[in-house]
Design a protein around this motif. Structure first.
Motif, PDB file in Angstrom:
ATOM      1  N   PHE A   2      42.411  51.097  43.364  1.00 30.89           N
ATOM      2  CA  PHE A   2      41.386  50.421  43.111  1.00 30.89           C
ATOM      3  C   PHE A   2      41.989  48.770  43.550  1.00 30.89           C
ATOM      4  CE2 PHE A   2      43.065  48.694  38.703  1.00 30.89           C
ATOM      5  CZ  PHE A   2      44.195  49.260  38.507  1.00 30.89           C
ATOM      6  N   LEU A   3      40.651  48.342  43.147  1.00 26.55           N
ATOM      7  CA  LEU A   3      40.896  46.983  43.225  1.00 26.55           C
ATOM      8  C   LEU A   3      40.213  45.860  42.809  1.00 26.55           C
ATOM      9  CD1 LEU A   3      39.036  46.543  46.970  1.00 26.55           C
ATOM     10  CD2 LEU A   3      41.084  47.394  47.022  1.00 26.55           C
ATOM     11  N   ASN A   4      41.377  45.501  42.471  1.00 26.36           N
ATOM     12  CA  ASN A   4      41.026  43.947  41.691  1.00 26.36           C
ATOM     13  C   ASN A   4      40.784  42.563  42.829  1.00 26.36           C
ATOM     14  OD1 ASN A   4      40.911  41.746  39.636  1.00 26.36           O
ATOM     15  ND2 ASN A   4      43.069  41.937  39.539  1.00 26.36           N
ATOM     16  N   VAL A   5      39.956  41.782  42.356  1.00 28.45           N
ATOM     17  CA  VAL A   5      38.668  41.037  43.575  1.00 28.45           C
ATOM     18  C   VAL A   5      38.046  40.305  42.088  1.00 28.45           C
ATOM     19  CG1 VAL A   5      36.528  40.884  44.847  1.00 28.45           C
ATOM     20  CG2 VAL A   5      37.938  43.216  45.001  1.00 28.45           C
ATOM     21  N   ASN A   6      39.254  39.111  43.089  1.00 30.65           N
ATOM     22  CA  ASN A   6      38.513  37.754  41.614  1.00 30.65           C
ATOM     23  C   ASN A   6      37.930  36.695  42.616  1.00 30.65           C
ATOM     24  OD1 ASN A   6      39.497  37.956  39.091  1.00 30.65           O
ATOM     25  ND2 ASN A   6      41.000  38.765  39.939  1.00 30.65           N
ATOM     26  N   ILE A   7      36.801  36.070  42.435  1.00 30.18           N
ATOM     27  CA  ILE A   7      36.048  35.052  42.977  1.00 30.18           C
ATOM     28  C   ILE A   7      36.061  33.743  42.821  1.00 30.18           C
ATOM     29  CG2 ILE A   7      33.753  34.877  43.866  1.00 30.18           C
ATOM     30  CD1 ILE A   7      33.580  37.644  43.014  1.00 30.18           C
ATOM     31  N   PRO A   8      36.224  32.694  43.204  1.00 21.94           N
ATOM     32  CA  PRO A   8      36.720  30.923  42.408  1.00 21.94           C
ATOM     33  C   PRO A   8      34.903  30.591  41.861  1.00 21.94           C
ATOM     34  CG  PRO A   8      37.755  31.728  44.831  1.00 21.94           C
ATOM     35  CD  PRO A   8      36.760  32.627  44.348  1.00 21.94           C
ATOM     36  N   LYS A   9      34.592  29.582  42.024  1.00 23.02           N
ATOM     37  CA  LYS A   9      33.288  28.947  40.559  1.00 23.02           C
ATOM     38  C   LYS A   9      33.024  27.905  41.976  1.00 23.02           C
ATOM     39  CE  LYS A   9      32.707  26.256  36.975  1.00 23.02           C
ATOM     40  NZ  LYS A   9      33.287  26.019  35.145  1.00 23.02           N
ATOM     41  N   GLY A  10      32.300  28.226  41.599  1.00 22.86           N
ATOM     42  CA  GLY A  10      31.680  27.008  42.875  1.00 22.86           C
ATOM     43  C   GLY A  10      31.188  27.489  43.516  1.00 22.86           C
ATOM     44  N   ASN A  11      30.745  26.774  45.141  1.00 28.81           N
ATOM     45  CA  ASN A  11      29.542  27.071  46.141  1.00 28.81           C
ATOM     46  C   ASN A  11      29.679  27.230  47.201  1.00 28.81           C
ATOM     47  OD1 ASN A  11      27.102  27.636  44.589  1.00 28.81           O
ATOM     48  ND2 ASN A  11      26.906  25.445  44.582  1.00 28.81           N
ATOM     49  N   ILE A  12      31.680  26.388  47.182  1.00 33.24           N
ATOM     50  CA  ILE A  12      32.460  26.432  48.914  1.00 33.24           C
ATOM     51  C   ILE A  12      33.222  27.964  48.341  1.00 33.24           C
ATOM     52  CG2 ILE A  12      33.185  25.216  50.427  1.00 33.24           C
ATOM     53  CD1 ILE A  12      31.679  22.572  49.229  1.00 33.24           C
ATOM     54  N   LEU A  13      33.081  29.053  49.245  1.00 34.15           N
ATOM     55  CA  LEU A  13      33.912  29.767  49.089  1.00 34.15           C
ATOM     56  C   LEU A  13      34.375  30.417  50.976  1.00 34.15           C
ATOM     57  CD1 LEU A  13      32.224  32.421  47.254  1.00 34.15           C
ATOM     58  CD2 LEU A  13      34.020  31.070  46.145  1.00 34.15           C
ATOM     59  N   LYS A  14      35.585  30.268  51.040  1.00 31.73           N
ATOM     60  CA  LYS A  14      36.196  30.302  51.975  1.00 31.73           C
ATOM     61  C   LYS A  14      36.523  31.637  52.610  1.00 31.73           C
ATOM     62  CE  LYS A  14      39.273  25.853  52.144  1.00 31.73           C
ATOM     63  NZ  LYS A  14      40.330  25.367  51.658  1.00 31.73           N
ATOM     64  N   GLY A  15      36.535  32.419  52.308  1.00 33.12           N
ATOM     65  CA  GLY A  15      36.593  33.578  52.558  1.00 33.12           C
ATOM     66  C   GLY A  15      37.197  34.883  51.837  1.00 33.12           C
ATOM     67  N   ILE A  16      37.985  35.503  52.372  1.00 31.01           N
ATOM     68  CA  ILE A  16      38.265  36.772  51.092  1.00 31.01           C
ATOM     69  C   ILE A  16      40.084  36.748  51.250  1.00 31.01           C
ATOM     70  CG2 ILE A  16      38.682  39.296  50.871  1.00 31.01           C
ATOM     71  CD1 ILE A  16      36.012  39.459  51.008  1.00 31.01           C
TER      72      ILE A  16
END
Lengths: 267, 267
Positions: free
Chosen positions: B170-184
């Motif tokens: 299974f996948l554990n996906v974490n996403i940074p806070k804020g509006n500028i995300l660089k990719g995966i």
């Protein structure tokens, strides 16, 4: 709060998920005392199926219930993981040399390792870089007889004290029911799952409710290098378990599927 | 109980550990609806830190709170794992094509994966051989803004539907806070631990009690192939996680330490 006369002996923390009064933890603490000073910190009631849960909504109480030479016993209102965290941070005079959890009344082999509060306690030990072992007997009865298991528990503890464990690894030890145990096998976790059924009932207010029940299904019954197989054969199973649950083999596969593709307009 | 007009669409089960009302699960279910019919089954209150816990002491209730075209929402008094078990066994018209859990309010990277109820829900999905993903945003606020995360959530769901996932992963996906995300980035779980402190207080009956608190410590801050590192750099982290937690590398080492030695007089 805790002070041992023979201070040079190993310090062993013992917890479980069946509660401080269970026969299994009594058996484990008595074997542990052969090897060092023992502090038992265990839930005040059964915490089965609590996995690696921590208590965040209510505060934790810690109450001494007994002490004698080389032994202290405390109970808490928390989970096995809480017991270990609280012991390490607010109770023990130093980092223990060993964390032992169990002996659980019932199997924690195969995928049950994920639901087990017993193994939660052991995982929390190794999370804090302490060699840790979870023990379970394949007998769910509160009156289970642990006497045949004791020489095997003793051997595992002795081996862990002598050799230590690889960093980030804890042991999941399961022990067959009955008096004729053939020895110990180091094996892998069998693929298996719980096939659930829910008993549906209606309460006096006419609301439906569900009780969880079910049975375990071994998905690879012929795999001789698994815990399920050797347990069926009458051996004690020792599965080394890792904190790092990354599926390293799947990483390249996922990368090849362009998960790392940039998002239109974002990069 | 559940019937969809457009019956050919994928069936997606959505759960979480922050409760059915949380902003995170609302965001996730809306993205999920782009891909199929959605059934939300989530706890009626926060179940953070519940890991893979199951409810065995009390019965479970399941209550419909909303339905509209392509969407049903239910709440339970159970954990995320309970939500998935109950859905699969007593609610859904067929096995879902996907289990999604989250979006959690707060990080589940590194060793937090072990305590996370969000990931418990995803683990239960894959335990039942359904591709499953846990999503978490690195913002603990109940008012967290999920809008920047949505294109990345959409991409991961799209990839999983297109390619599936390896069996038992299974996948554990974490996403940074804020509006500028660089990719995966596809990465491994960083070695890290929670350094706990307990706040000690005294209740009106003069009994001491303890609140769990603490902070996360990354034990390998310079490892560029880890979730912690890429999250710090502004990337979404995707860690493939395995059900098989056997430390295969440690097996030979343990065997060499004569764990398998027979017990005197037993064999």
């Amino acid at each position: 709060m805790i002070k041992f006369e023979e201070n040079h002996r190993p310090l062993i923390l013992v917890t479980n998920d069946d509660g401080v009064e269970a026969r299994g933890i009594r058996a484990l603490r008595e074997v542990a005392r052969e090897f060092g000073n023992v502090v038992v910190v265990a839930p005040d009631s059964a915490q089965s199926g609590m996995s690696n849960a921590i208590t965040v909504k209510v505060p934790l109480y810690l109450k001494k219930v007994h002490s004698e030479k080389g032994l202290y016993i405390f109970k808490t209102n928390g989970t096995p993981v809480d017991c270990v965290k609280l012991s390490l941070n607010s109770l023990l005079p130093r980092t223990p040399d060993l964390v032992l959890s169990g002996v659980n009344h019932g199997s924690n082999s195969s995928s049950s390792v994920h639901y087990s509060g017993t193994l939660g306690g052991a995982r929390e030990g190794v999370m804090n870089e302490i060699p840790s072992v979870g023990f379970s007997l394949l007998d769910y009865s509160p009156d289970a007889d642990f006497s045949a298991a004791i020489p095997f528990i003793r051997q595992v503890i002795q081996q862990v004290i002598q050799f230590g464990l690889p960093a980030g690894t804890f042991l999941n030890v399961n022990i067959p029911k009955g008096n004729i145990l053939k020895g110990i096998k180091v094996v892998r976790q069998a693929r298996g799952k719980w096939v659930e059924e829910f008993v549906e009932r209606e309460d006096p207010r006419k609301q439906k409710y569900y009780w969880l029940t079910g049975f375990f299904q071994n998905l690879e019954p012929n795999a001789i290098d698994t815990d399920e197989y050797v347990l069926d054969q009458g051996f004690v199973s020792v599965v080394p378990c890792t904190l790092d649950i990354t599926d390293h083999g799947a990483m390249e596969q996922l990368k090849a599927q362009s998960y790392e593709m940039s998002i239109n307009g974002v990069v």
